[in-house]
Design a protein around this motif. Sequence first.
Motif, mmCIF file in Angstrom:
data_model
loop_
_atom_site.group_PDB
_atom_site.id
_atom_site.type_symbol
_atom_site.label_atom_id
_atom_site.label_comp_id
_atom_site.label_asym_id
_atom_site.label_seq_id
_atom_site.Cartn_x
_atom_site.Cartn_y
_atom_site.Cartn_z
ATOM 1 N N THR A 23 0.806 -1.208 0.000
ATOM 2 C CA THR A 23 0.000 0.000 0.000
ATOM 3 C C THR A 23 0.843 1.263 0.000
ATOM 4 O O THR A 23 0.532 2.235 -0.671
ATOM 5 C CB THR A 23 -0.930 0.012 1.227
ATOM 6 O OG1 THR A 23 -1.704 -1.177 1.219
ATOM 7 C CG2 THR A 23 -1.853 1.208 1.215
ATOM 8 N N TYR A 24 1.930 1.264 0.761
ATOM 9 C CA TYR A 24 2.707 2.481 0.952
ATOM 10 C C TYR A 24 3.990 2.565 0.140
ATOM 11 O O TYR A 24 4.607 3.610 0.059
ATOM 12 C CB TYR A 24 3.056 2.656 2.436
ATOM 13 C CG TYR A 24 1.826 2.854 3.273
ATOM 14 C CD1 TYR A 24 1.141 4.049 3.264
ATOM 15 C CD2 TYR A 24 1.333 1.821 4.047
ATOM 16 C CE1 TYR A 24 -0.001 4.237 4.007
ATOM 17 C CE2 TYR A 24 0.191 1.992 4.811
ATOM 18 C CZ TYR A 24 -0.473 3.197 4.782
ATOM 19 O OH TYR A 24 -1.607 3.372 5.525
ATOM 20 N N GLY A 25 4.435 1.471 -0.442
ATOM 21 C CA GLY A 25 5.692 1.561 -1.166
ATOM 22 C C GLY A 25 6.106 0.274 -1.841
ATOM 23 O O GLY A 25 5.358 -0.701 -1.895
ATOM 24 N N VAL A 26 7.337 0.301 -2.329
ATOM 25 C CA VAL A 26 7.923 -0.819 -3.056
ATOM 26 C C VAL A 26 9.231 -1.193 -2.359
ATOM 27 O O VAL A 26 9.983 -0.326 -1.928
ATOM 28 C CB VAL A 26 8.211 -0.415 -4.519
ATOM 29 C CG1 VAL A 26 8.813 -1.566 -5.292
ATOM 30 C CG2 VAL A 26 6.951 0.082 -5.192
ATOM 31 N N VAL A 27 9.504 -2.503 -2.253
ATOM 32 C CA VAL A 27 10.720 -2.986 -1.615
ATOM 33 C C VAL A 27 11.637 -3.580 -2.689
ATOM 34 O O VAL A 27 11.198 -4.383 -3.509
ATOM 35 C CB VAL A 27 10.412 -4.047 -0.537
ATOM 36 C CG1 VAL A 27 11.690 -4.558 0.099
ATOM 37 C CG2 VAL A 27 9.490 -3.469 0.523
ATOM 38 N N PHE A 28 12.893 -3.145 -2.645
ATOM 39 C CA PHE A 28 13.895 -3.608 -3.594
ATOM 40 C C PHE A 28 15.022 -4.334 -2.872
ATOM 41 O O PHE A 28 15.338 -4.009 -1.731
ATOM 42 C CB PHE A 28 14.518 -2.414 -4.340
ATOM 43 C CG PHE A 28 13.541 -1.635 -5.150
ATOM 44 C CD1 PHE A 28 13.257 -2.003 -6.447
ATOM 45 C CD2 PHE A 28 12.911 -0.522 -4.617
ATOM 46 C CE1 PHE A 28 12.353 -1.272 -7.208
ATOM 47 C CE2 PHE A 28 12.013 0.212 -5.367
ATOM 48 C CZ PHE A 28 11.735 -0.169 -6.662
ATOM 49 N N LYS A 29 15.642 -5.287 -3.548
ATOM 50 C CA LYS A 29 16.825 -5.966 -3.038
ATOM 51 C C LYS A 29 18.041 -5.168 -3.519
ATOM 52 O O LYS A 29 18.106 -4.747 -4.675
ATOM 53 C CB LYS A 29 16.883 -7.381 -3.594
ATOM 54 C CG LYS A 29 18.039 -8.209 -3.106
ATOM 55 C CD LYS A 29 17.929 -9.598 -3.708
ATOM 56 C CE LYS A 29 19.100 -10.455 -3.405
ATOM 57 N NZ LYS A 29 18.962 -11.791 -4.002
ATOM 58 N N ALA A 30 18.999 -4.962 -2.604
ATOM 59 C CA ALA A 30 20.205 -4.202 -2.947
ATOM 60 C C ALA A 30 21.389 -4.785 -2.194
ATOM 61 O O ALA A 30 21.239 -5.693 -1.377
ATOM 62 C CB ALA A 30 20.013 -2.735 -2.590
ATOM 63 N N LYS A 31 22.560 -4.248 -2.465
ATOM 64 C CA LYS A 31 23.770 -4.699 -1.787
ATOM 65 C C LYS A 31 24.488 -3.486 -1.223
ATOM 66 O O LYS A 31 24.693 -2.495 -1.928
ATOM 67 C CB LYS A 31 24.682 -5.445 -2.762
ATOM 68 C CG LYS A 31 25.853 -6.142 -2.075
ATOM 69 C CD LYS A 31 26.680 -6.942 -3.058
ATOM 70 C CE LYS A 31 25.947 -8.222 -3.384
ATOM 71 N NZ LYS A 31 26.760 -9.190 -4.102
ATOM 72 N N ASP A 32 24.856 -3.571 0.051
ATOM 73 C CA ASP A 32 25.614 -2.497 0.697
ATOM 74 C C ASP A 32 26.969 -2.380 0.006
ATOM 75 O O ASP A 32 27.689 -3.362 -0.137
ATOM 76 C CB ASP A 32 25.782 -2.816 2.182
ATOM 77 C CG ASP A 32 26.465 -1.707 2.945
ATOM 78 O OD1 ASP A 32 27.646 -1.427 2.656
ATOM 79 O OD2 ASP A 32 25.835 -1.137 3.849
ATOM 80 N N LYS A 33 27.319 -1.180 -0.423
ATOM 81 C CA LYS A 33 28.571 -0.977 -1.160
ATOM 82 C C LYS A 33 29.799 -1.254 -0.310
ATOM 83 O O LYS A 33 30.830 -1.682 -0.826
ATOM 84 C CB LYS A 33 28.646 0.452 -1.699
ATOM 85 C CG LYS A 33 27.697 0.718 -2.827
ATOM 86 C CD LYS A 33 27.854 2.135 -3.327
ATOM 87 C CE LYS A 33 26.920 2.413 -4.471
ATOM 88 N NZ LYS A 33 27.082 3.786 -4.969
ATOM 89 N N THR A 34 29.703 -1.011 0.987
ATOM 90 C CA THR A 34 30.852 -1.195 1.869
ATOM 91 C C THR A 34 31.004 -2.637 2.326
ATOM 92 O O THR A 34 32.066 -3.231 2.171
ATOM 93 C CB THR A 34 30.718 -0.287 3.112
ATOM 94 O OG1 THR A 34 30.519 1.049 2.680
ATOM 95 C CG2 THR A 34 31.954 -0.361 3.988
ATOM 96 N N THR A 35 29.925 -3.215 2.873
ATOM 97 C CA THR A 35 30.004 -4.551 3.465
ATOM 98 C C THR A 35 29.647 -5.670 2.493
ATOM 99 O O THR A 35 29.848 -6.834 2.793
ATOM 100 C CB THR A 35 29.070 -4.659 4.673
ATOM 101 O OG1 THR A 35 27.708 -4.565 4.219
ATOM 102 C CG2 THR A 35 29.371 -3.596 5.710
ATOM 103 N N LYS A 36 29.061 -5.312 1.355
ATOM 104 C CA LYS A 36 28.577 -6.282 0.360
ATOM 105 C C LYS A 36 27.419 -7.124 0.870
ATOM 106 O O LYS A 36 27.008 -8.092 0.244
ATOM 107 C CB LYS A 36 29.702 -7.209 -0.133
ATOM 108 C CG LYS A 36 30.926 -6.478 -0.632
ATOM 109 C CD LYS A 36 30.614 -5.599 -1.800
ATOM 110 C CE LYS A 36 31.885 -4.951 -2.312
ATOM 111 N NZ LYS A 36 31.692 -3.675 -2.900
ATOM 112 N N GLU A 37 26.854 -6.763 2.005
ATOM 113 C CA GLU A 37 25.714 -7.477 2.587
ATOM 114 C C GLU A 37 24.452 -7.144 1.792
ATOM 115 O O GLU A 37 24.238 -5.995 1.393
ATOM 116 C CB GLU A 37 25.543 -7.051 4.046
ATOM 117 C CG GLU A 37 24.395 -7.728 4.750
ATOM 118 C CD GLU A 37 24.266 -7.279 6.193
ATOM 119 O OE1 GLU A 37 23.591 -7.997 6.935
ATOM 120 O OE2 GLU A 37 24.815 -6.237 6.569
#
Length: 65
Positions: free
Chosen positions: A6-20
């Motif tokens: 309802t309120y938004g969209v969730v995306f998968k990403a990778k932390d640039k520093t930790t690669k998590e």
Amino acid sequence: MLGEGTYGVVFKAKDKTTKEEVAIKRIAREKIRNYQRFLNEITALKTLDHPNVIKLFEIFEDEDD
């Protein structure tokens, strides 16, 4: 994209520093009915730190929406 609600969209990403791998939720400003209440919820989410509960790392706000 991982999901949409309802309120938004969730995306998968990778932390640039930790690669998590992390999830990023984009919330459209026009979907927020009470902005002060939203900010209060953000403040509360920042204090949570438990492995089985959401952890809020950062927030970003732009002028586009």
